[in-house]
Design a protein around this motif. Structure first.
Motif, PDB file in Angstrom:
ATOM      1  N   ASN A   1       0.832  -1.203   0.000  1.00  0.00           N
ATOM      2  CA  ASN A   1       0.000   0.000   0.000  1.00  0.00           C
ATOM      3  C   ASN A   1       0.862   1.246   0.000  1.00  0.00           C
ATOM      4  O   ASN A   1       1.847   1.321   0.716  1.00  0.00           O
ATOM      5  N   ALA A   2       0.455   2.243  -0.810  1.00  0.00           N
ATOM      6  CA  ALA A   2       1.205   3.489  -0.847  1.00  0.00           C
ATOM      7  C   ALA A   2       0.843   4.385   0.328  1.00  0.00           C
ATOM      8  O   ALA A   2       1.574   5.305   0.648  1.00  0.00           O
ATOM      9  N   GLY A   3      -0.319   4.166   0.958  1.00  0.00           N
ATOM     10  CA  GLY A   3      -0.750   5.024   2.064  1.00  0.00           C
ATOM     11  C   GLY A   3      -1.398   6.283   1.517  1.00  0.00           C
ATOM     12  O   GLY A   3      -2.307   6.219   0.702  1.00  0.00           O
ATOM     13  N   VAL A   4      -0.901   7.435   1.961  1.00  0.00           N
ATOM     14  CA  VAL A   4      -1.414   8.724   1.512  1.00  0.00           C
ATOM     15  C   VAL A   4      -0.366   9.378   0.621  1.00  0.00           C
ATOM     16  O   VAL A   4       0.789   9.525   1.046  1.00  0.00           O
ATOM     17  N   THR A   5      -0.747   9.721  -0.586  1.00  0.00           N
ATOM     18  CA  THR A   5       0.175  10.380  -1.501  1.00  0.00           C
ATOM     19  C   THR A   5      -0.362  11.760  -1.852  1.00  0.00           C
ATOM     20  O   THR A   5      -1.575  11.987  -1.854  1.00  0.00           O
ATOM     21  N   GLN A   6       0.563  12.676  -2.125  1.00  0.00           N
ATOM     22  CA  GLN A   6       0.196  14.044  -2.474  1.00  0.00           C
ATOM     23  C   GLN A   6       0.919  14.454  -3.745  1.00  0.00           C
ATOM     24  O   GLN A   6       2.090  14.132  -3.939  1.00  0.00           O
ATOM     25  N   ASN A  28      -8.883   2.910   2.040  1.00  0.00           N
ATOM     26  CA  ASN A  28     -10.349   2.871   2.141  1.00  0.00           C
ATOM     27  C   ASN A  28     -10.859   3.658   3.355  1.00  0.00           C
ATOM     28  O   ASN A  28     -11.872   3.293   3.962  1.00  0.00           O
ATOM     29  N   HIS A  29     -10.152   4.731   3.715  1.00  0.00           N
ATOM     30  CA  HIS A  29     -10.556   5.539   4.862  1.00  0.00           C
ATOM     31  C   HIS A  29     -11.724   6.445   4.502  1.00  0.00           C
ATOM     32  O   HIS A  29     -11.807   6.985   3.401  1.00  0.00           O
ATOM     33  N   GLU A  30     -12.627   6.617   5.481  1.00  0.00           N
ATOM     34  CA  GLU A  30     -13.779   7.487   5.267  1.00  0.00           C
ATOM     35  C   GLU A  30     -13.406   8.964   5.378  1.00  0.00           C
ATOM     36  O   GLU A  30     -13.897   9.791   4.629  1.00  0.00           O
ATOM     37  N   TYR A  31     -12.553   9.299   6.354  1.00  0.00           N
ATOM     38  CA  TYR A  31     -12.293  10.696   6.668  1.00  0.00           C
ATOM     39  C   TYR A  31     -10.998  11.169   6.035  1.00  0.00           C
ATOM     40  O   TYR A  31      -9.988  10.464   6.071  1.00  0.00           O
ATOM     41  N   MET A  32     -11.038  12.366   5.476  1.00  0.00           N
ATOM     42  CA  MET A  32      -9.851  12.969   4.906  1.00  0.00           C
ATOM     43  C   MET A  32      -9.767  14.433   5.298  1.00  0.00           C
ATOM     44  O   MET A  32     -10.792  15.077   5.529  1.00  0.00           O
ATOM     45  N   TYR A  33      -8.547  14.951   5.369  1.00  0.00           N
ATOM     46  CA  TYR A  33      -8.307  16.291   5.904  1.00  0.00           C
ATOM     47  C   TYR A  33      -7.242  17.010   5.083  1.00  0.00           C
ATOM     48  O   TYR A  33      -6.318  16.384   4.566  1.00  0.00           O
ATOM     49  N   TRP A  34      -7.340  18.333   5.030  1.00  0.00           N
ATOM     50  CA  TRP A  34      -6.272  19.172   4.500  1.00  0.00           C
ATOM     51  C   TRP A  34      -5.838  20.140   5.598  1.00  0.00           C
ATOM     52  O   TRP A  34      -6.652  20.832   6.206  1.00  0.00           O
ATOM     53  N   TYR A  35      -4.514  20.159   5.841  1.00  0.00           N
ATOM     54  CA  TYR A  35      -3.910  21.072   6.810  1.00  0.00           C
ATOM     55  C   TYR A  35      -2.869  21.932   6.110  1.00  0.00           C
ATOM     56  O   TYR A  35      -2.313  21.558   5.097  1.00  0.00           O
TER      57      TYR A  35
END
Lengths: 111, 111
Positions: A1-6, A28-35
């Protein structure tokens, strides 16, 4: 899995230009955020999403828009960039309201 | 207003000693408190979570305490190593989808 990529990792914009930052997660996470993270300010929440098709404002939403058309993607848009938006932007996702998994960040410089 | 305070000054300790980092908060009733590690140029990485009804949590060489009366959390790294050198962030949530992050404390473990 790559995890979170930007995407992208680094970008230089001129004042008034627009751009979109892309965040993708394969967990397959439901919640996502931008900081955004600025020296001496800590991480500040811009927008977040609790599921596909939903978005909500965080602490510092002005000047930004977001969309979550697909569960795995969360887009952050700057319609008219300003020097005050020079920062490091982090995306995060979480399966529940606990652990957050962060991406590697996008460095944005607005001239 | 809600506020989280972490010691902004860097903490230097000798290898093998116990590092103790502090997170204080005001005007907040957190349901969860988390600690993250952040290396230069990287995104934060989750370490530990402690709930409001828990006093202490351990994971290998890490220990977190949570005192809701003092409104304080302590983060300990025992038998510290140079590889533990990083910035450590604390984060609070009241159980909603919003997290508040501290500015972080930079730890340097000297060999």
């Amino acid at each position: 899995n790559a995890g979170v990529t930007q995407t992208p990792k680094f970008r230089v914009l001129k004042t008034g230009q627009s751009m979109t930052l892309l965040c993708a997660q394969d967990m397959n996470h439901e919640y996502m955020y931008w900081y955004r993270q600025d020296p001496g300010m800590g991480l500040r929440l811009i927008h977040y999403s609790v599921g596909e098709g939903t978005t909500a404002k965080g602490e510092v939403p002005d000047g930004y828009n977001v969309s979550r058309l697909k569960k795995q993607n969360f887009l952050l848009g700057l319609e008219s960039a300003a020097p005050s938006q020079t920062s490091v932007y982090f995306c995060a996702s979480s399966p529940v309201q606990e652990t957050q998994y962060f991406g590697p960040g996008t460095r944005l410089l607005v001239l | 207003s809600q506020k989280i305070e972490q010691n902004s000054e860097a903490l230097n300790i000798q290898e093998g000693k116990t590092a103790t980092l502090t997170c204080n908060y005001t005007n907040y009733s957190p349901a969860y408190l988390q600690w993250y590690r952040q290396d230069p140029g990287r995104g934060p990485v989750f370490l530990l979570l402690i709930r409001e009804n828990e006093k202490e949590k351990r994971k290998e060489r890490l220990k977190v305490t949570f005192d809701t009366t003092l409104k304080q959390s302590l983060f300990h790294i025992t038998a510290s190593q140079p590889a533990d050198s990083a910035t450590y962030l604390c984060a609070l949530t009241s159980g909603t989808y919003k997290y508040i992050f501290g500015t972080g404390t930079r730890l340097k473990v000297l060999a």
